[in-house]
Design a protein around this motif. Structure first.
Motif, PDB file in Angstrom:
ATOM      1  N   GLN A  18       2.179  -0.306  -4.819  1.00 36.67           N
ATOM      2  CA  GLN A  18       3.532   0.046  -4.398  1.00 36.67           C
ATOM      3  C   GLN A  18       4.631  -0.548  -5.288  1.00 36.67           C
ATOM      4  O   GLN A  18       5.645   0.103  -5.522  1.00 36.67           O
ATOM      5  CB  GLN A  18       3.766  -0.345  -2.933  1.00 36.67           C
ATOM      6  CG  GLN A  18       2.981   0.501  -1.943  1.00 36.67           C
ATOM      7  CD  GLN A  18       3.276   1.994  -2.068  1.00 36.67           C
ATOM      8  OE1 GLN A  18       4.423   2.400  -2.186  1.00 36.67           O
ATOM      9  NE2 GLN A  18       2.222   2.796  -2.059  1.00 36.67           N
ATOM     10  N   GLU A  56       5.888   7.324  -9.196  1.00 37.99           N
ATOM     11  CA  GLU A  56       5.537   7.394  -7.774  1.00 37.99           C
ATOM     12  C   GLU A  56       4.024   7.339  -7.623  1.00 37.99           C
ATOM     13  O   GLU A  56       3.305   8.129  -8.232  1.00 37.99           O
ATOM     14  CB  GLU A  56       6.054   8.692  -7.145  1.00 37.99           C
ATOM     15  CG  GLU A  56       7.564   8.780  -7.038  1.00 37.99           C
ATOM     16  CD  GLU A  56       8.171   7.856  -5.997  1.00 37.99           C
ATOM     17  OE1 GLU A  56       7.454   7.449  -5.055  1.00 37.99           O
ATOM     18  OE2 GLU A  56       9.360   7.527  -6.135  1.00 37.99           O
ATOM     19  N   ARG A  93      13.959   1.319  -5.582  1.00 37.38           N
ATOM     20  CA  ARG A  93      13.130   0.579  -4.640  1.00 37.38           C
ATOM     21  C   ARG A  93      11.784   0.194  -5.256  1.00 37.38           C
ATOM     22  O   ARG A  93      11.226   0.962  -6.027  1.00 37.38           O
ATOM     23  CB  ARG A  93      12.898   1.385  -3.376  1.00 37.38           C
ATOM     24  CG  ARG A  93      12.087   2.641  -3.598  1.00 37.38           C
ATOM     25  CD  ARG A  93      11.870   3.380  -2.293  1.00 37.38           C
ATOM     26  NE  ARG A  93      11.209   4.642  -2.536  1.00 37.38           N
ATOM     27  CZ  ARG A  93       9.919   4.792  -2.765  1.00 37.38           C
ATOM     28  NH1 ARG A  93       9.136   3.735  -2.795  1.00 37.38           N
ATOM     29  NH2 ARG A  93       9.383   5.983  -2.965  1.00 37.38           N
ATOM     30  N   ASN A 112       6.258   1.715  -7.912  1.00 38.69           N
ATOM     31  CA  ASN A 112       7.157   2.801  -7.529  1.00 38.69           C
ATOM     32  C   ASN A 112       8.608   2.483  -7.876  1.00 38.69           C
ATOM     33  O   ASN A 112       9.053   1.346  -7.762  1.00 38.69           O
ATOM     34  CB  ASN A 112       7.055   3.082  -6.026  1.00 38.69           C
ATOM     35  CG  ASN A 112       5.786   3.800  -5.663  1.00 38.69           C
ATOM     36  OD1 ASN A 112       5.196   4.494  -6.484  1.00 38.69           O
ATOM     37  ND2 ASN A 112       5.339   3.633  -4.430  1.00 38.69           N
ATOM     38  N   ILE A 150      -3.714   1.038  -2.267  1.00 36.00           N
ATOM     39  CA  ILE A 150      -2.389   1.601  -2.520  1.00 36.00           C
ATOM     40  C   ILE A 150      -1.299   0.547  -2.322  1.00 36.00           C
ATOM     41  O   ILE A 150      -0.316   0.515  -3.064  1.00 36.00           O
ATOM     42  CB  ILE A 150      -2.140   2.834  -1.621  1.00 36.00           C
ATOM     43  CG1 ILE A 150      -3.120   3.952  -2.003  1.00 36.00           C
ATOM     44  CG2 ILE A 150      -0.712   3.316  -1.725  1.00 36.00           C
ATOM     45  CD1 ILE A 150      -3.050   4.380  -3.456  1.00 36.00           C
ATOM     46  N   ALA A 151      -1.473  -0.348  -1.366  1.00 35.88           N
ATOM     47  CA  ALA A 151      -0.461  -1.388  -1.116  1.00 35.88           C
ATOM     48  C   ALA A 151      -0.223  -2.250  -2.354  1.00 35.88           C
ATOM     49  O   ALA A 151       0.913  -2.663  -2.614  1.00 35.88           O
ATOM     50  CB  ALA A 151      -0.882  -2.252   0.059  1.00 35.88           C
ATOM     51  N   THR A 152      -1.267  -2.485  -3.153  1.00 36.63           N
ATOM     52  CA  THR A 152      -1.105  -3.308  -4.346  1.00 36.63           C
ATOM     53  C   THR A 152      -0.385  -2.553  -5.464  1.00 36.63           C
ATOM     54  O   THR A 152       0.133  -3.167  -6.393  1.00 36.63           O
ATOM     55  CB  THR A 152      -2.461  -3.814  -4.884  1.00 36.63           C
ATOM     56  OG1 THR A 152      -3.234  -2.697  -5.316  1.00 36.63           O
ATOM     57  CG2 THR A 152      -3.220  -4.600  -3.824  1.00 36.63           C
ATOM     58  N   SER A 211       0.967   7.441  -4.733  1.00 34.71           N
ATOM     59  CA  SER A 211       0.618   7.723  -3.341  1.00 34.71           C
ATOM     60  C   SER A 211      -0.890   7.612  -3.180  1.00 34.71           C
ATOM     61  O   SER A 211      -1.591   7.249  -4.123  1.00 34.71           O
ATOM     62  CB  SER A 211       1.101   9.125  -2.946  1.00 34.71           C
ATOM     63  OG  SER A 211       0.291  10.106  -3.562  1.00 34.71           O
ATOM     64  N   ASP A 212      -1.384   7.954  -1.996  1.00 31.23           N
ATOM     65  CA  ASP A 212      -2.834   7.913  -1.768  1.00 31.23           C
ATOM     66  C   ASP A 212      -3.591   8.870  -2.667  1.00 31.23           C
ATOM     67  O   ASP A 212      -4.751   8.646  -2.974  1.00 31.23           O
ATOM     68  CB  ASP A 212      -3.148   8.268  -0.311  1.00 31.23           C
ATOM     69  CG  ASP A 212      -2.714   7.177   0.641  1.00 31.23           C
ATOM     70  OD1 ASP A 212      -2.682   6.006   0.225  1.00 31.23           O
ATOM     71  OD2 ASP A 212      -2.403   7.497   1.799  1.00 31.23           O
TER      72      ASP A 212
END
Length: 194
Positions: free
Chosen positions: A38, A88, A193, A41, A34-36, A90-91
């Protein structure tokens, strides 16, 4: 006796696609960290697209053409163009919220399809998320008709590129993929963001 089959060619100009605008995903690579994801978003605004000038072609090599109804159904999906949307990740889901209703969805990260059925339970449409080289690909399938997919990928300069391709079933029932994709380039909305 030898039978020569000329390829059936269907060409759809993007201008006519826009004027006419009125499969479950396959299990592929695992979901990326998930970090990759982000950086996807945020709110995105259309910066440029090829849909007004690009022709989408379907070349049926077996000599069988396409029904008008089949082509119109896929053309309607190809014509969807969001001016602005919020993406968006998310997990559990990848969601897009847009003022264009046909370009709004919330899909399970594991590829579980979102299905639309009629009163008799017949599957009318299926939309699912798959992964290609850590890029999300959303495929909308009209059973027995064809599909349209959108691949979301961040470019080096920070823009979001959506690569749209499609396939149509010909008279013989063969799936014929478009010879060239269409690219939509989105810029991050000011203040959005990453």
């Amino acid at each position: 006796m030898t039978r020569f089959l000329r390829p059936a060619l269907a060409t759809v100009t993007s201008a006519s696609i826009l004027a006419r605008a009125g499969c479950a995903g396959h299990r592929g690579p695992p979901v990326p960290e998930i970090a990759t994801l982000q950086p996807l978003n945020g709110e995105w605004v259309l910066a440029s697209d090829e849909s007004r000038v690009r022709q989408v072609q379907f070349a049926s090599q077996d000599g069988y053409g396409f029904t008008e109804e089949t082509m119109q159904s896929v053309v309607a999906l190809l014509a969807i163009r969001a001016q602005r949307f919020v993406l968006e990740v998310s997990d559990s889901v990848l969601a897009v919220a847009s003022s264009e209703p046909e370009f709004s969805f919330s899909l399970a990260m594991d590829g579980t399809p979102l299905e639309v059925r009629d009163e008799d339970g017949r599957l009318l449409e299926s939309t699912a998320l798959a992964w290609e080289e850590d890029a999300p690909v959303v495929r909308r399938t009209l059973p027995g008709t064809g599909w349209v997919s959108n691949r979301f990928e961040l470019a080096a300069e920070g823009t979001l590129v959506i690569t749209r391709t499609a396939a149509v079933r010909n008279y013989r029932g063969r799936e014929v993929e478009a010879t060239t994709p269409i690219h939509f380039v989105y810029a991050r909305s000011t203040g959005s963001r990453p």
